[in-house]
Design a protein around this motif. Structure first.
Motif: not given
Length: 297
Positions: A62-71
């Motif tokens: 969840l956390v990694y995907m949230q960051i990647l979706k922001g980048k």
């Protein structure tokens, strides 16, 4: 892959748990299930998830995907392109259904979610890597057989002397198909005039010596006798289909980018530095992990 699939199946559940205000505001935990023998509250479910390895993996996702979706951005077109390639390799609807079942996907939408995640991570691991048009063209030229299909016919015999006799008959103008029906020890294709259908230069199923010889032939050209473990072949190419560079340019670019990709663990450790832990229960979830060293034998 199955582990990721299980994670995808309960993403919405974890989102509900970690975003619940009762976990951060000090309010009483909400009852989720009530029975004659007790109740299950959100806090109970939260503790169960955070204490399990699967739960920790889910939180990481969840956390990694949230960051990647922001980048990064992943378009529906990119997902469709990869999905179409999978469907093409599967062959037909039944083949695609079998692929989904074999890989553990419940349906096409679940596969699309997985594809989307892999693209996000691909973009993260290849961020900063440059591939020039010249590199793409050079790769295409060096691996042109991978993007070429040839329709071939063959005549298979046991002895080289027989193959040479057939070769002489062909030079006199005797019909290839008639000779295949008469002499070929491959009775299945022989009955069809030796036709093997289309072969891809990237095929892993055909004998490599046979395939290499076939790929060198021009349309309507016939080979000299070619020896393989099956005997002696005389090969004829009746058609050639070459996929143009423009159609495979993006595919080649991804291949070249992938060769320079950073290890996923390196990317995850980098993302860990952008995470601020607000709950002690998560303190061990985002610890950096050293890349595995090769084992000594």
């Amino acid at each position: 892959m199955k582990k990721i699939i299980m994670v995808l199946a309960i993403l919405s559940l974890l989102f509900l748990l970690v975003s619940c205000s009762a976990l951060t505001s000090g309010e009483g935990s909400k009852v989720l299930v009530k029975t004659d023998y007790g109740t299950i509250e959100k806090d109970d479910l939260y503790k169960e998830v955070i204490s399990s390895e699967r739960g920790k993996e889910l939180i990481q996702k969840l956390v990694y995907m949230q960051i990647l979706k922001g980048k990064y951005e992943v378009s529906a077109k990119e997902v469709k392109q990869r999905l179409d390639l999978i469907k093409e390799e599967a062959g037909d609807k039944d083949g695609f259904k079998m692929f989904l079942e074999k890989q553990g996907f419940k349906n096409e939408n679940e596969l699309k979610d997985y594809i989307k995640q892999t693209i996000y991570f691909f973009k993260a691991t290849t961020d900063g890597v440059k591939v020039s048009d010249k590199e793409i063209k050079d790769y295409y030229e060096q691996n042109k057989d991978q993007y070429t299909e040839v329709r071939t016919s063959h005549i298979l015999v046991d002895k080289e002397s027989t193959a040479k006799e057939i070769e002489q008959e062909l030079k006199k103008g005797t019909d290839f198909a008639e000779l295949a029906k008469k002499y070929s020890t491959d009775k299945v294709t022989g009955a069809e005039g030796g036709d093997l259908g289309y072969l891809s230069g990237g095929s892993k199923e055909m004998d490599p010596t046979f395939l290499a010889a076939a790929m060198k032939l021009k349309k309507d050209e016939v080979s000299e006798p070619v020896k393989t473990m099956f005997g002696y072949h005389i090969i004829k190419v009746t058609d050639r289909k070459e996929t143009t560079l423009s159609k495979v340019k993006d595919q080649i670019r991804e291949t070249l980018l992938g060769k320079e990709a950073k290890p996923v663990q390196e990317i995850l450790n980098k993302l860990n530095k952008e995470i601020e832990i607000k709950d002690d229960a998560f303190k061990d979830v985002f610890k950096d992990v050293e890349p595995q060293q090769p084992k000594l034998h």
